[in-house]
Enzyme design. Sequence first.
Site, PDB file in Angstrom:
ATOM      1  N   HIS A 363       0.838  -1.206   0.000  1.00  0.00           N
ATOM      2  CA  HIS A 363       0.000   0.000   0.000  1.00  0.00           C
ATOM      3  C   HIS A 363       0.862   1.240   0.000  1.00  0.00           C
ATOM      4  CE1 HIS A 363      -2.740  -2.876   2.322  1.00  0.00           C
ATOM      5  NE2 HIS A 363      -2.777  -3.090   1.035  1.00  0.00           N
ATOM      6  N   ARG A 470      -8.754   4.723  -8.546  1.00  0.00           N
ATOM      7  CA  ARG A 470      -8.762   3.510  -7.707  1.00  0.00           C
ATOM      8  C   ARG A 470      -9.385   3.864  -6.353  1.00  0.00           C
ATOM      9  NH1 ARG A 470      -3.257   2.692 -10.247  1.00  0.00           N
ATOM     10  NH2 ARG A 470      -3.174   0.558 -11.013  1.00  0.00           N
ATOM     11  N   ARG A 506     -13.472   3.450 -10.342  1.00  0.00           N
ATOM     12  CA  ARG A 506     -13.522   1.993 -10.254  1.00  0.00           C
ATOM     13  C   ARG A 506     -14.000   1.634  -8.860  1.00  0.00           C
ATOM     14  NH1 ARG A 506      -8.138  -1.502 -10.641  1.00  0.00           N
ATOM     15  NH2 ARG A 506      -7.693  -0.742  -8.545  1.00  0.00           N
ATOM     16  N   GLU A 605      -9.551  -7.867 -16.951  1.00  0.00           N
ATOM     17  CA  GLU A 605      -8.293  -8.178 -16.256  1.00  0.00           C
ATOM     18  C   GLU A 605      -8.035  -9.679 -16.200  1.00  0.00           C
ATOM     19  OE1 GLU A 605      -7.415  -5.248 -12.955  1.00  0.00           O
ATOM     20  OE2 GLU A 605      -9.524  -5.633 -12.572  1.00  0.00           O
ATOM     21  N   ASN A 628      -2.091  -4.833 -15.848  1.00  0.00           N
ATOM     22  CA  ASN A 628      -1.245  -5.406 -14.786  1.00  0.00           C
ATOM     23  C   ASN A 628      -1.749  -6.795 -14.413  1.00  0.00           C
ATOM     24  OD1 ASN A 628      -0.208  -2.830 -14.802  1.00  0.00           O
ATOM     25  ND2 ASN A 628      -1.337  -2.176 -12.989  1.00  0.00           N
ATOM     26  N   ASP A 629      -3.049  -6.864 -14.136  1.00  0.00           N
ATOM     27  CA  ASP A 629      -3.612  -8.172 -13.787  1.00  0.00           C
ATOM     28  C   ASP A 629      -3.716  -9.067 -15.009  1.00  0.00           C
ATOM     29  OD1 ASP A 629      -4.056  -8.469 -10.993  1.00  0.00           O
ATOM     30  OD2 ASP A 629      -5.518  -6.844 -11.111  1.00  0.00           O
ATOM     31  N   ARG A 639       2.547 -10.795 -10.447  1.00  0.00           N
ATOM     32  CA  ARG A 639       3.093  -9.449 -10.614  1.00  0.00           C
ATOM     33  C   ARG A 639       3.873  -8.964  -9.401  1.00  0.00           C
ATOM     34  NH1 ARG A 639      -2.576  -5.920 -10.549  1.00  0.00           N
ATOM     35  NH2 ARG A 639      -1.418  -4.182  -9.695  1.00  0.00           N
ATOM     36  N   CYS A 676      -5.474   0.707 -19.003  1.00  0.00           N
ATOM     37  CA  CYS A 676      -5.065   1.511 -17.846  1.00  0.00           C
ATOM     38  C   CYS A 676      -4.025   0.841 -16.955  1.00  0.00           C
ATOM     39  CB  CYS A 676      -6.283   1.899 -17.011  1.00  0.00           C
ATOM     40  SG  CYS A 676      -7.096   0.497 -16.252  1.00  0.00           S
TER      41      CYS A 676
HETATM   42  C1  PEP Z   1      -4.531  -3.455 -13.563  1.00  0.00           C
HETATM   43  O1  PEP Z   1      -4.657  -4.577 -13.075  1.00  0.00           O
HETATM   44  O2  PEP Z   1      -3.942  -3.233 -14.640  1.00  0.00           O
HETATM   45  C2  PEP Z   1      -5.087  -2.294 -12.873  1.00  0.00           C
HETATM   46  C3  PEP Z   1      -5.085  -1.098 -13.436  1.00  0.00           C
HETATM   47  O3  PEP Z   1      -5.544  -2.488 -11.618  1.00  0.00           O
HETATM   48  P1  PEP Z   1      -4.604  -2.597 -10.323  1.00  0.00           P
HETATM   49  O4  PEP Z   1      -3.193  -2.317 -10.744  1.00  0.00           O
HETATM   50  O5  PEP Z   1      -5.138  -1.617  -9.349  1.00  0.00           O
HETATM   51  O6  PEP Z   1      -4.812  -4.013  -9.932  1.00  0.00           O
HETATM   52 MG    MG Z   2      -6.116  -4.866 -11.484  1.00  0.00          MG
END
Ligand code: PEP
Ligand code: MG
Length: 745
Positions: A363, A470, A506, A605, A628-629, A639, A676
């Site tokens: 965090h 977020r 989100r 995702e 990212n996910d 990740r 994103c």
């Molecule tokens: C992602 O997964 O790409 C995303 C934007 O969400 P977070 O990084 O908050 O999981």
């Molecule tokens: Mg994500």
Amino acid sequence: MTERTDTESRKLLGRLRDELAQDAPGQTRLDKITALIASSMGCEVCSIYLFRDQETLELCATEGLKPEAVHQTRMRLGEGLVGRVAQRRQVVNTANAPKASGFRFMPETGEEVYSSFLGIPVQRLGEALGVLVVQSKDAREFSADEVYALEVVAMVLAEMTELGAFVGEGAAMSARHSHPVMIRGTTGQEGVAEGHIWLHEPRVVVVNPIADDPQREMERLNAAVDELRIGVDKMLSLAGPDQEQRQVLEAYRMFANSKSWMRRMEEDIGRGLSAEAAVEKEQSLARARVGQASDGYLRERLSDLDDLSNRLLRILTGQGQDTGAEMPPDPILVARNIGPGELLDYGRSLKGIVLEAGSVGSHAAIVARALAIPLVVHAKGITTEALNGDPVMVDGDQGIVHLRPDDNVVSAFRDKIAMQAEALQRYASIRDKPAETLCGAKIDLMMNAGLMADLPSLPSSGAEGVGLFRTELQFLVRNQMPKRSELSALYARVMDAAQGRPVVFRTLDIGSDKVLTYMKPNDEPNPAMGWRAIRVGLDKPGILRMQLQALMRAANGRPLYVMFPFVAQYEEYTQARAEVNKALERERRLGHPLPSKIEVGAMLETPSLGFAPRKFFEEVDFISIGGNDLKQFFFAADRENERVRRRYDTLNVSFLSFLEQIVERCAASNTPVSFCGEDAGRPVEALCLAAIGLRRLSMRPASIGPVKSLLRRSNLEELRKVIADTRHRGAMSVRPAVMEWLRDQ
Ligand code: PEP
Ligand code: MG
């Protein structure tokens, strides 16, 4: 332990203290101390080895070995018996040193005639500082009592080393914490910063390790422990129902009442240590054990003990959090770890952050990213090396910290900062220009945010809106669930700050690495694939409903954009959308003003959603690809796991093809789609995403300039050909070809 040995031990410490109290050069002190210990222990030899640098131990003083070997005899960590004591931080006690495993003969010292060897690590709070050795000709093992007595002496030597008592000129040791040190960690947030150290938790300094009135020290210790126990009991009575927090406090209480902990400290005091030195000695031992413990639970408990020892030291020394030190104007925060709330308290005043532990997805890292403060995590040794006010340079791009840098590093680093500043100016000049490529494609560049603190960068970044807000950060930085009215006020302020530009909210994405302290923790074997995000929202819709209402009230007649995280199948979207409709209906009934329009999107995702039925793509108002996910599940590469997270390239042909397929499906149903994940903010990746058809990218505000600058200089049609050719050749990644094409431009 007998009264007699206690008295002898105290006598030795008393003489040691008298010696240390003399105003003498460091080398003279060391020489006298070795003579004192040798005679008191009845040994022919006593030697002190200290670290010259992180890897090298040096004989710094000796009684009994050849004097010409002082400052000449050196050994590497792990080399010989002395090196072994330092490396393993364990006592070596042998009657026959030449036969002991690891023994290395050092002819210049003349030690071959000594048979018995006792080596004690000189360590402070888990950091090895050197080795104290006694040797004698007769082949005997030292008794447990003698070992213990020497451990107490080693503790005092460690304190005095830390305080600079042995510093001298010429061949003697220079002061600790005065050399340049480079620490290699991991990038938490890119960017570079120059400033001065600000320790989050100032170290307690024990200035009086030796005491000659054990009775008084026992009383001081007992009084402090009583105060500590009362404090822990009070914390427990005030603690909420959260089980995890209670468990930690129960463990604290258990340690605070531990008889064996008390007994060990009382023994240390009996030997002549002051109460605070006794606490620190036990803390050092616990820290050394943490390093060796492979069991996670045990490590946690040992760190509870560490925390408790810190509290006790603060009570005993009266040194609170507030040491009177002034925060430098350009603070670089150094901490073992820090919570997101504490980090927010510092806010934008920080120039950089260096964490000894921490993790990329913690965090604190999320907050540092939101505040655009360079962050290095896993910076091993920083909390013991750095002193308040030390000059430091943080290279968040490379994950490197230069503590007390020398002139060469300073000038190279300043060049780098200047180049970045120049680039920033260049980006500022195109801030109000569109991100339009040479072939006429117009790309919307949006920013990612999560805190009110992010919003001031919206106008200066040139973003066209917030593509991803977020919302969980607001939940993470508190220690209790925010109220609906608080949330709605906050969301309204976010929309106000965006001044009519769209903000895509989100809904709560908790679970995985984002754990709310005030919610019952789930013990899941694999939280990233567990009960998280929309799964929690649908199973326990209370929070989701509250959040949707807060958003609608915040919109108050303005357009509202909401999206759901981690939607893995069509039905999840329809169920979540039904919640939006219900909330709208409720708001209507209550007579609240409704948003002027509401668009409901889904984050893509998980690979499964890319293959959802056509109906999903037709029904959803927009899609945002959470790269990212999506990438971690596409490649099955965590990740958060440093070992694998960089193993697969975003520009891997399979991944790009999959993304392209999603873009095509969206085009076929006229569904707006954006990207994103972090990759949207990396210029080369962003360019390739644009080349495969993405027309909206959402990224960190600081990335908008560099991404726009590259887009405006590029022709996507040419790049598409480069990508197609690479695919045709069967290459694994398009990156080498794209880089070559860029170099040729
Ligand atoms: C992602 O997964 O790409 C995303 C934007 O969400 P977070 O990084 O908050 O999981
Ligand atoms: Mg994500």
